[in-house]
Design a protein around this motif. Structure first.
Motif, PDB file in Angstrom:
ATOM      1  N   SER A 129       0.751  -1.314   0.058  1.00  0.00           N
ATOM      2  CA  SER A 129      -0.121   0.140  -0.018  1.00  0.00           C
ATOM      3  C   SER A 129       0.777   1.103  -0.182  1.00  0.00           C
ATOM      4  O   SER A 129       2.176   1.086   0.169  1.00  0.00           O
ATOM      5  N   GLU A 130       0.209   2.265  -0.214  1.00  0.00           N
ATOM      6  CA  GLU A 130       0.858   3.626  -0.291  1.00  0.00           C
ATOM      7  C   GLU A 130       1.665   3.873   1.048  1.00  0.00           C
ATOM      8  O   GLU A 130       2.736   4.286   1.154  1.00  0.00           O
ATOM      9  N   SER A 131       0.822   3.738   2.364  1.00  0.00           N
ATOM     10  CA  SER A 131       1.455   3.834   3.580  1.00  0.00           C
ATOM     11  C   SER A 131       2.735   3.143   3.684  1.00  0.00           C
ATOM     12  O   SER A 131       3.590   3.675   4.224  1.00  0.00           O
ATOM     13  N   GLU A 132       2.664   1.758   3.387  1.00  0.00           N
ATOM     14  CA  GLU A 132       3.883   0.876   3.641  1.00  0.00           C
ATOM     15  C   GLU A 132       4.791   1.434   2.835  1.00  0.00           C
ATOM     16  O   GLU A 132       6.209   1.214   3.155  1.00  0.00           O
ATOM     17  N   GLU A 133       4.571   1.938   1.586  1.00  0.00           N
ATOM     18  CA  GLU A 133       5.791   2.243   0.561  1.00  0.00           C
ATOM     19  C   GLU A 133       6.460   3.703   1.456  1.00  0.00           C
ATOM     20  O   GLU A 133       7.599   3.727   1.438  1.00  0.00           O
ATOM     21  N   ILE A 134       5.629   4.588   2.089  1.00  0.00           N
ATOM     22  CA  ILE A 134       6.171   5.734   2.804  1.00  0.00           C
ATOM     23  C   ILE A 134       6.922   5.120   3.898  1.00  0.00           C
ATOM     24  O   ILE A 134       8.035   5.736   4.135  1.00  0.00           O
ATOM     25  N   VAL A 135       6.556   4.087   4.650  1.00  0.00           N
ATOM     26  CA  VAL A 135       7.158   3.816   5.821  1.00  0.00           C
ATOM     27  C   VAL A 135       8.752   3.048   5.316  1.00  0.00           C
ATOM     28  O   VAL A 135       9.618   3.394   5.880  1.00  0.00           O
TER      29      VAL A 135
ATOM     30  N   GLU B 216      10.337   3.791   2.837  1.00  0.00           N
ATOM     31  CA  GLU B 216      11.130   4.711   2.234  1.00  0.00           C
ATOM     32  C   GLU B 216      11.731   5.592   3.455  1.00  0.00           C
ATOM     33  O   GLU B 216      12.961   5.703   3.611  1.00  0.00           O
ATOM     34  N   PHE B 217      10.896   5.806   4.573  1.00  0.00           N
ATOM     35  CA  PHE B 217      11.299   6.372   5.648  1.00  0.00           C
ATOM     36  C   PHE B 217      12.605   5.600   6.303  1.00  0.00           C
ATOM     37  O   PHE B 217      13.544   6.202   6.622  1.00  0.00           O
ATOM     38  N   LEU B 218      12.371   4.327   6.271  1.00  0.00           N
ATOM     39  CA  LEU B 218      13.289   3.298   6.861  1.00  0.00           C
ATOM     40  C   LEU B 218      14.608   3.403   6.296  1.00  0.00           C
ATOM     41  O   LEU B 218      15.759   3.255   6.897  1.00  0.00           O
ATOM     42  N   VAL B 219      14.712   3.266   5.046  1.00  0.00           N
ATOM     43  CA  VAL B 219      15.931   3.319   4.146  1.00  0.00           C
ATOM     44  C   VAL B 219      16.553   4.813   4.459  1.00  0.00           C
ATOM     45  O   VAL B 219      17.736   4.662   4.654  1.00  0.00           O
ATOM     46  N   GLU B 220      15.886   5.803   4.133  1.00  0.00           N
ATOM     47  CA  GLU B 220      16.458   7.077   4.131  1.00  0.00           C
ATOM     48  C   GLU B 220      17.004   7.403   5.837  1.00  0.00           C
ATOM     49  O   GLU B 220      18.229   7.893   6.032  1.00  0.00           O
ATOM     50  N   SER B 221      16.274   6.781   6.739  1.00  0.00           N
ATOM     51  CA  SER B 221      16.771   6.870   8.241  1.00  0.00           C
ATOM     52  C   SER B 221      17.909   6.038   8.454  1.00  0.00           C
ATOM     53  O   SER B 221      18.844   6.526   9.255  1.00  0.00           O
ATOM     54  N   ARG B 222      17.913   5.032   7.891  1.00  0.00           N
ATOM     55  CA  ARG B 222      18.977   4.146   8.108  1.00  0.00           C
ATOM     56  C   ARG B 222      20.589   4.767   7.497  1.00  0.00           C
ATOM     57  O   ARG B 222      21.611   4.839   8.115  1.00  0.00           O
ATOM     58  N   GLU B 223      20.234   5.321   6.251  1.00  0.00           N
ATOM     59  CA  GLU B 223      21.485   6.040   5.734  1.00  0.00           C
ATOM     60  C   GLU B 223      21.851   7.103   6.312  1.00  0.00           C
ATOM     61  O   GLU B 223      23.246   7.453   6.728  1.00  0.00           O
ATOM     62  N   GLY B 224      20.799   7.892   6.910  1.00  0.00           N
ATOM     63  CA  GLY B 224      21.253   9.034   7.967  1.00  0.00           C
ATOM     64  C   GLY B 224      22.139   8.738   9.089  1.00  0.00           C
ATOM     65  O   GLY B 224      23.068   9.433   9.610  1.00  0.00           O
ATOM     66  N   LEU B 225      21.523   7.502   9.609  1.00  0.00           N
ATOM     67  CA  LEU B 225      22.116   6.808  10.973  1.00  0.00           C
ATOM     68  C   LEU B 225      23.624   6.524  10.705  1.00  0.00           C
ATOM     69  O   LEU B 225      24.520   6.651  11.408  1.00  0.00           O
TER      70      LEU B 225
END
Length: 761
Positions: free
Chosen positions: A2-8, A10-19
């Protein structure tokens, strides 16, 4: 999805890169607290995670990041000065956020853990931490600033110094900032990001597998095209070959990653470990852009981490000790990577106290890993390699960092499992370097295809040195037997031989029945820096092969590293060069008195199995020499014996070999040595010590045996260890070193010692 699952997602990928970037940035900021651009980047990362998790209703994550964001805001505005305590707390925040993200990925929720201790720690640091002595930054008009250069590898990593802390100051709560506008450097980053896309790793693996199948199909078509006369078909197949090769190279590049991806966590590892060990350390890196295949990157991650931890814990001295030795208090670690000869070299160096080979010998003796005789015969380099023995550790006590004797043996095993090698070099007072050589990729490799026993096998070209062909009429004469093992003299050095059929158990002896009718094909290979020859029936061609892993039922077969599918659709096994060398006992023979070799006979009764060289003196006297004291067995024409002063010598390998007539030494009343006087050839046992050598003339070498030896009494002034019953005969055990000392024979030719050691064991 779903769209919400895709947002989550994407959030996980970007956040891990940032960490991952945060770990590096926080350690770098600790070394340069005045770097405002770096501090702003850290703040923006935490601010972005906090804002997004609020939008996604991850309340626990939002509350943790909010406290960290407030502390970072004070640092950014100059209300606080960065200290080691604050850095450690922010790194703990990064770890907590990473744990929450893992929970979100697994369950879709951020869990029930609220991290009260961490929140209280961050809050206390914000309220009572070190106050800045610099006026808070205010937004004034200022001259344009040049863009800050990218942050390189962090410099000194120091443990916290409590005396550096200033008096606590309470500061007011700053207003919550609005999201910052993108600066010019951020705009450039956005433009760069537009030229890249994220691709799931599983998709890359699938593409790689499909390219592998395409390579197999290409090989089949090329093999079929070789039998056809149609010019159009041949031209098309060549075009297919070219396109497939280019596609393969392109997909391979998508799997290649810079080794800096693995190294990125090491600044944090070194910093935390330096604090725990009360040391000061600086980590430098060279060659972070060196690329390896993703599978190799994953395989070396843990071994490299262990080596880096060892370098800090065991390698670097404490600051006071370094100063006392005339060194700077801060130790230096260097990670260096570079390509060479189709492989990747990785060096991990420290400027610590180095490793004492004598201490390693004593530790190995204490733990029963080697015998006293072996310890006395180990060179310094061989002693350094004792650290790779299972259960070996030089730590005086067990800590949460090291001392359990588990690690370096696993490091060596894991590196060798992917076709790599590891070597250690050290100098007392100067430091230690570990050098690792690994292949670029394990997916598609060039290999030499051979046939033996009617089956085809692939040999990775990375282990290939050269090819040798012996014609039928000369093979029997040029292949010699030493210690019942076949060898070939290649450019003056003995090359141990392994027949592939014999090693795989399809042939009972080294020579097949048809050996006299066909040429001998020798493939010179290298395993653990030791060259040996693999004898096969025929050599076909070189091909790029797709490596397929063996099934679970076959993984225990040490002779094979995998399998591949040939152009005709048949399966060919990929040979494990290291496994074949071990199975053929090449490594055990080639190592010069390594810890695995049989120990020499001691001067009292023992119950271990011993390797002994048996020979005769006179008609009825049997004698033996520990095989560990024998470098080579030679035969010389009697007419080659010459005189050099008071010594008998023969010209030997570019120098002189002094001779000792053992019969006259053991029984001076026996008169002239009848063996040397009456025989066309004399048999000589070559003994090496201290880089020089001498030869013992014996009447007849009879056997090399391995059995349990019980030594009875010592005799004859120390030249005899004692007496034992071997093969139902009374046998004197000779101490060759004592014989040389007793006769006063000078050992010759230090320059030949290296060559002798290479072929001696």
């Amino acid at each position: 999805m779903s769209e919400s699952e895709e947002i989550v997602a994407e959030f996980l990928v970007e956040s891990r890169e940032g960490l991952d970037q945060l770990d590096r940035d926080l350690v770098a900021l600790e070394q340069n607290p005045s770097d405002q651009e770096l501090l702003k980047r850290i703040f923006r990362c935490i601010h972005t995670i906090k804002g997004t998790c609020g939008f996604l209703a991850f309340g626990k994550l939002e509350s943790v990041t909010h406290v960290g964001e407030s502390l970072l805001s004070d640092l950014r505005d100059g209300l606080k000065t960065l200290s080691p305590e604050i850095t450690s707390a922010l790194l703990a925040l990064v770890d907590a956020v990473r744990t929450i993200l893992e929970r979100i990925e697994a369950t879709g929720q951020d869990g029930d853990e609220e991290y009260p201790d961490l929140i209280a720690r961050l809050t206390k640091l914000r309220e009572t931490g070190t106050a800045s002595l610099i006026a808070p930054l205010v937004k004034k008009k200022r001259a344009p600033k040049k863009l800050a250069p990218p942050v390189t590898d962090p410099s000194p990593i120091h443990p916290p110094k409590p005396e550096a802390l200033a008096a606590p100051v309470r500061v007011p709560e700053p207003p919550v900032d609005s999201p910052p506008r993108a600066s010019s450097d951020e705009s450039r980053s956005l433009q760069t990001a537009d030229s890249n896309i994220r691709v799931d790793v599983s998709l890359l693996d699938k593409l790689m597998n499909l390219v592998g199948e395409l390579v197999l199909a290409r090989n089949q078509i090329l093999q079929f095209a070789a039998t056809q006369d149609d010019p159009g078909f041949v031209a098309t197949s060549q075009r297919l070959n070219l396109i497939t090769t280019e596609l393969q190279e392109g997909v391979m590049k998508t799997r290649m990653q810079p080794i800096g991806n693995v190294w990125s966590k090491f600044p944090r590892v070194v910093r935390d470990l330096a604090i725990a060990c009360e040391k000061q350390a600086r980590l430098d890196m060279e060659g972070q852009e060196t690329e390896l295949d993703k599978t190799i990157i994953e395989a070396i991650k843990d071994p490299l981490t262990h080596i880096v931890r060892n370098s800090v814990d065991h390698g670097l001295e404490r600051p006071a000790d370094r100063i006392a030795r005339g060194k700077p208090a801060e130790g230096r670690l260097l990670l260096r990577a570079y390509h060479e000869s189709g492989q990747v070299n990785i060096e991990i160096s420290d400027d610590g106290g180095g490793i004492d080979p004598e201490r390693l010998r004593q530790k190995a003796l204490t733990r029963g890993l080697i015998t006293p005789d072996q310890a006395s015969r180990l060179s310094d380099h061989e002693a350094l390699n004792l650290v790779f023995l299972p259960g070996f550790s030089t730590a005086e006590k067990v800590t949460n960092v090291s001392g359990r004797g588990v690690g370096m043996d696993v490091v060596k095993t894991n590196i060798e499992r992917i076709g790599g090698t590891v070597d250690i070099q050290s100098a007392m007072g100067e430091g230690t370097t570990l050098k690792i050589r690994i292949p670029l990729t394990l997916a598609i490799i060039p290999a030499l295809i051979v046939t033996s026993g009617g089956d085809r096998y692939a040999i990775p070209q990375v282990s290939l040195l050269e090819l040798v062909r012996l014609e039928p009429e000369t093979a029997r004469q040029e292949v010699e037997m030493v210690h019942e093992a076949p060898v070939y003299r290649l450019r003056g050095k003995l090359l141990p031989l392994v027949h592939l059929n014999h090693a795989l158990g399809t042939q009972s002896g080294f020579w097949p029945e048809s050996a006299s009718e066909s040429a001998v094909n020798i493939i010179v290979l290298q395993a653990e820096e030791q060259a040996f020859g693999l004898v096969v029936e025929s050599i076909n061609d070189t091909e790029e092969i797709v490596v397929k892993p063996l099934g679970n039922q076959l993984k225990g077969l040490t002779s094979y590293a995998g399998a591949t599918i040939m152009g005709d659709g048949r399966v060919a096994l990929i040979l494990d060069v290291l496994g074949l060398a071990t199975r053929g006992k090449v490594l055990a023979k080639a190592r010069d008195r390594s810890p695995g070799d049989a120990p020499a006979v001691p001067s009292e009764a023992v119950g271990d199995r011993q390797m002994l060289l048996l020979f005769r003196l006179g008609a009825n006297r049997q004698m033996a020499i520990p095989l560990s004291q024998v470098s080579r067995l030679e035969e010389f024409p009697r007419t080659t014996i010459e005189r050099a002063g008071d010594l008998e010598v023969v010209q030997y390998r570019g120098g002189l070999l002094p001779l000792i007539r053992l019969t006259q030494v053991m029984d001076p009343a026996a008169g002239p040595d009848a063996t040397a006087a009456g025989a066309e050839m004399i048999q000589v046992v070559v003994y090496t010590a201290g880089g020089r050598h001498a030869g013992l003339i014996v009447e007849k070498i009879t056997d090399i045996i391995e059995e349990v030896v019980t030594v009875h009494h010592r005799a004859n002034g120390g030249m005899i260890f004692g007496t034992a019953v071997i093969q139902e005969r009374v046998t004197d055990l000779v101490d060759v070193g004592a014989v040389v000392r007793r006769t006063g024979t000078e050992l010759f030719n230090e320059s030949s010692a290296t060559e002798l050691a290479e072929v001696g064991a």
